[in-house]
Write a protein that holds these residues in place. Structure first.
Motif, mmCIF file in Angstrom:
data_model
loop_
_atom_site.group_PDB
_atom_site.id
_atom_site.type_symbol
_atom_site.label_atom_id
_atom_site.label_comp_id
_atom_site.label_asym_id
_atom_site.label_seq_id
_atom_site.Cartn_x
_atom_site.Cartn_y
_atom_site.Cartn_z
ATOM 1 N N LYS A 106 0.570 5.289 7.889
ATOM 2 C CA LYS A 106 -0.401 6.100 7.174
ATOM 3 C C LYS A 106 -0.228 7.591 7.426
ATOM 4 C CE LYS A 106 -3.920 2.476 6.959
ATOM 5 N NZ LYS A 106 -5.307 2.077 7.286
ATOM 6 N N GLU A 145 0.829 -1.207 0.000
ATOM 7 C CA GLU A 145 0.000 0.000 0.000
ATOM 8 C C GLU A 145 0.862 1.254 0.000
ATOM 9 O OE1 GLU A 145 -3.753 1.980 2.498
ATOM 10 O OE2 GLU A 145 -2.736 0.181 3.244
ATOM 11 N N ASP A 199 2.682 6.497 -1.743
ATOM 12 C CA ASP A 199 1.770 5.423 -2.089
ATOM 13 C C ASP A 199 2.362 4.689 -3.290
ATOM 14 O OD1 ASP A 199 1.100 6.808 -4.438
ATOM 15 O OD2 ASP A 199 -0.845 7.469 -3.706
#
Length: 452
Positions: free
Chosen positions: A228, A156, A171
């Motif tokens: 993230k 990811e 990403d």
């Protein structure tokens, strides 16, 4: 009718996503330095026995990567990631061989630190991103580069670490998600601070957390960040000499433990909290190799200084487990060899045997559980070897700095199966993915594959 059509569309999408998910088996991705958990092997890879760059035999593609970087390629699905540092003046020459020079390469030119995404099947560059532009904060050793750290991915995100030039998270399409600046990370010889050698510890990703180890001249630490957001989850300061080792992770009971190599502070930290679980001192005082995991043990090696040990540490270790002088075992140290560890190469644990490849090309094979030495042989005729061994389908691959790749039969008896020449300088460790052996040279990324 509309509801039925919407249901069929949704059902088709679910089938498609399911099929796509099945195509990418996370356990078979070479997602960080030396692959998953730094294991260094991938079976059922179906690699060719021989290849030849000069005649293009079993060479799927060869892609030029500008600049200089010793970071290793990583793979997720059809994407190969690699990093580099491009100088406006330094031509990126490296000096191979075994020598004692501790000096740095003088270069105050502007550099561009970049991440490349390459298609695994075609070798075409899908995207490239410049993470940082400027004059390097630290000089490099003549054998080193300004892009030593291998990136890491979880499918990811992809994370690239450039030491004093920062940590960057993208990403899979190359869009920057976040970055972090740690200031100057002084990676130099602990006895001669002016001897700068550049940073080299690679990041790892586990359960959506990025782990980094920064053993430097001042303010050493190990830390965890949310992949993230880049939020710092924990950070533990370390009293340690500069080192160039990549951390690893293992499970003991219900706990995941971050494990690091070191001289004053080798040990394990709780993955969730950063709390120290065990520690050990001693060994080579410039640790470069990373710990490897298997057989309920953590295996370490290092060199430089009075001893160059190989250790087998039990995964249930707690507290200070430092060995008494000249001792080779204690409650948590299963076995130890006080001489013979590698200065550069991370060991390979494969099918019950532990392979230790030294800088001079000597390969030593141990019974991983008992520490019994099975053999110790010089592989090939190279003058220096900084690449760590990797394995696939019963073959151990070792590359020397001159670009010779040696195939050694796995097992307790030494047998050299083949020597394949790339005729290009090789400083980094190969990556293995299904059907491909990927090797980073000083100028190119080469894909070796069985060609019809």
């Amino acid at each position: 009718m509309l509801k039925i059509k919407s249901f069929l569309t949704l059902f088709t999408a679910i089938l498609y996503l399911s099929a796509f998910g099945q195509q990418i088996d996370a356990s078979r991705q070479w997602s960080m330095y030396r692959g998953k958990s730094i294991s260094g092997y991938l079976d059922n890879a179906n690699l060719p026995e021989t290849w030849d760059v000069a005649t293009n035999k079993n060479i799927a593609w060869q892609t030029a990567i500008p600049g200089l970087g010793h970071s290793c390629p990583i793979v997720w699905g059809d994407k190969v990631f690699v990093t580099t540092a491009v100088s406006e003046q330094d031509e990126g020459d490296v000096k191979t061989g075994i020598y004692g020079s501790i000096g740095s390469v003088p270069d105050s030119s502007i550099h561009y630190w970049r991440v490349y995404c390459v298609n695994k099947h075609s070798g075409e560059i899908e995207w490239e991103k410049t993470s940082y532009t400027g004059i390097p904060e630290q000089k490099r050793h003549p054998m080193s580069s300004h892009a030593n750290c291998t990136p890491a991915t979880n499918g990811e995100f992809v994370v690239a670490f450039f030491g004093s030039e920062g940590l960057y998270c993208y990403d899979m399409d190359g869009k920057l998600q976040w970055s972090k600046d740690f200031g100057v990370l002084k990676s130099s010889f602990f006895l001669v601070k002016e001897a700068e050698w550049e940073f080299s510890s690679s990041p790892l990703i586990h359960n959506n957390v990025v782990i980094i180890q920064c053993d430097v001249q001042e303010n050493s630490f190990v830390a965890a960040y949310d992949i993230k957001t880049g939020e710092e989850l924990w950070k533990q300061n370390r009293d340690e000499y500069p080192g160039w080792s990549t951390p690893n992770i293992y499970s003991e009971g219900e706990k995941d433990i971050v494990v690091v190599n070191g001289y004053k502070h080798r040990g394990g930290y709780d993955f969730k909290t950063g709390k120290e679980i065990w520690r050990m001192s001693g060994g080579g005082d410039i640790p470069v190799p990373s710990p490897v995991i298997g057989n309920d043990y953590i295996y370490f090696n290092s060199a430089h200084g009075k001893v160059s040990p190989v250790y087998a540490i039990q995964k249930n270790a707690v507290g200070d487990i430092t060995l008494e002088e000249r001792a080779t075992s204690n409650e948590f140290v299963k076995w130890a060899k006080l001489r013979g560890g590698s200065y550069m190469g991370t060991m390979l644990l494969y099918d019950g045997y532990l392979y230790n490849a030294r800088w001079n090309g000597r390969l030593t094979c141990y019974d991983a559980k008992t520490g019994e030495e099975m053999y110790s042989e010089k592989v090939g005729e190279g003058n220096s070897y900084t690449s760590s061994p990797v394995a696939a389908d019963g073959i151990v691959y070792i590359a020397d700095n001159d670009g010779n790749v040696y195939s050694v039969k796995a097992g307790p008896e030494y047998e050299l199966l083949a020597t394949n020449k790339l005729e290009q300088t090789v400083m980094s460790t190969p990556a293995i993915t299904e059907g491909y052996l990927l090797i980073r040279t000083a100028k190119n990324l080469i894909a070796i594959s069985e060609m019809e």
